[in-house]
Design an enzyme around this catalytic site. Sequence first.
Site, PDB file in Angstrom:
ATOM      1  N   ILE A  85       0.909  -1.155   0.000  1.00 30.52           N
ATOM      2  CA  ILE A  85       0.000   0.000   0.000  1.00 30.52           C
ATOM      3  C   ILE A  85       0.945   1.201   0.000  1.00 30.52           C
ATOM      4  O   ILE A  85       1.917   1.239   0.754  1.00 30.52           O
ATOM      5  CB  ILE A  85      -0.940  -0.034   1.241  1.00 30.52           C
ATOM      6  CG1 ILE A  85      -1.851   1.196   1.312  1.00 30.52           C
ATOM      7  CG2 ILE A  85      -0.169  -0.162   2.538  1.00 30.52           C
ATOM      8  CD1 ILE A  85      -2.897   1.099   2.461  1.00 30.52           C
ATOM      9  N   SER A  86       0.699   2.181  -0.876  1.00 29.47           N
ATOM     10  CA  SER A  86       1.631   3.297  -1.035  1.00 29.47           C
ATOM     11  C   SER A  86       1.687   4.171   0.220  1.00 29.47           C
ATOM     12  O   SER A  86       0.739   4.202   1.018  1.00 29.47           O
ATOM     13  CB  SER A  86       1.216   4.167  -2.221  1.00 29.47           C
ATOM     14  OG  SER A  86       1.072   3.387  -3.380  1.00 29.47           O
ATOM     15  N   GLN A  87       2.773   4.906   0.342  1.00 28.46           N
ATOM     16  CA  GLN A  87       2.948   5.903   1.411  1.00 28.46           C
ATOM     17  C   GLN A  87       1.796   6.914   1.334  1.00 28.46           C
ATOM     18  O   GLN A  87       1.426   7.340   0.234  1.00 28.46           O
ATOM     19  CB  GLN A  87       4.292   6.591   1.155  1.00 28.46           C
ATOM     20  CG  GLN A  87       4.665   7.679   2.106  1.00 28.46           C
ATOM     21  CD  GLN A  87       5.864   8.477   1.563  1.00 28.46           C
ATOM     22  OE1 GLN A  87       6.298   8.273   0.438  1.00 28.46           O
ATOM     23  NE2 GLN A  87       6.373   9.380   2.370  1.00 28.46           N
TER      24      GLN A  87
END
Length: 250
Positions: A85-87
């Site tokens: 899951i992206s930053q």
Amino acid sequence: MTVWLRVLIAVEMALSRLAPAAEDTPALARQRMVAEQLSGPGRNITNALVLRAMGKVPRHEFVPERLRSQAYRDCPLPIGHDQTISQPYIVAFMTEQLEPQPTDRVLEIGTGSGYQAAVLAELVANVYTVEIIEELARRAAADLKRLGYTNVDVRAGDGYKGWPEAAPFDAIIVTCAPEKVPPALIEQLKDGGRMIIPVGSRWDQELVLLRKQGGRLERQAVLPVLFVPMRGQSQRPEVAKPKAADVTPH
Ligand code: SAH
């Protein structure tokens, strides 16, 4: 109140501020995330609606249970199947670059956890999202449904070809990196539409903002990034067509 009591209260308040984020409620941790990682010093997210959406979507519901206490940290997190899951900052940045409008229909390639789709769903009319790993697509669809997102359609498949039946789109967001922008995605973008996409090789990528304007494509590199590669057809070399000379019977 005695001086000592005042000192005691002041010390307690200072200590509570120093308490680790893990002990915050999710809502508090989320407010802190918005203030420190998105709109705080050195960060540049200014779109109030994007900040509101980031302050609302329960990111901890999109990460594996054992990582919930880390959900609001300033980094990507593993979600299984070697994916992440992206930053939060990258999610907010890409969303802001799309200039989302309430009537927009948006295509996402790379559903992953479904978190980015949920953030978009707070801001636009409809989100169509494609994920190549079936198990992730199924899990994201179930999580989005459980959390009440009724304006997101999830499809398992290779996003290289986009989603022709639902095209054209006002905006397209790609969260895995192809070497080149897939032609089908350019075709499926409305005139006046925006696309944000990481482009490049495994360790050398740039986030590119594309705008379709009067049939022309404006291209602007906006940030160096590191996304997982786009899999599937994007990684297969074009099947070379035999040249006329090759098929001449001998
Ligand atoms: N947007 C996601 C994070 C994406 S990680 C989130 O909010 O959690 C990138 C995702 O792209 C991974 O889940 C990966 O499986 C997916 N992916 C890679 N190649 C793809 C392709 N060709 N089509 C669709 N999804 C792809």
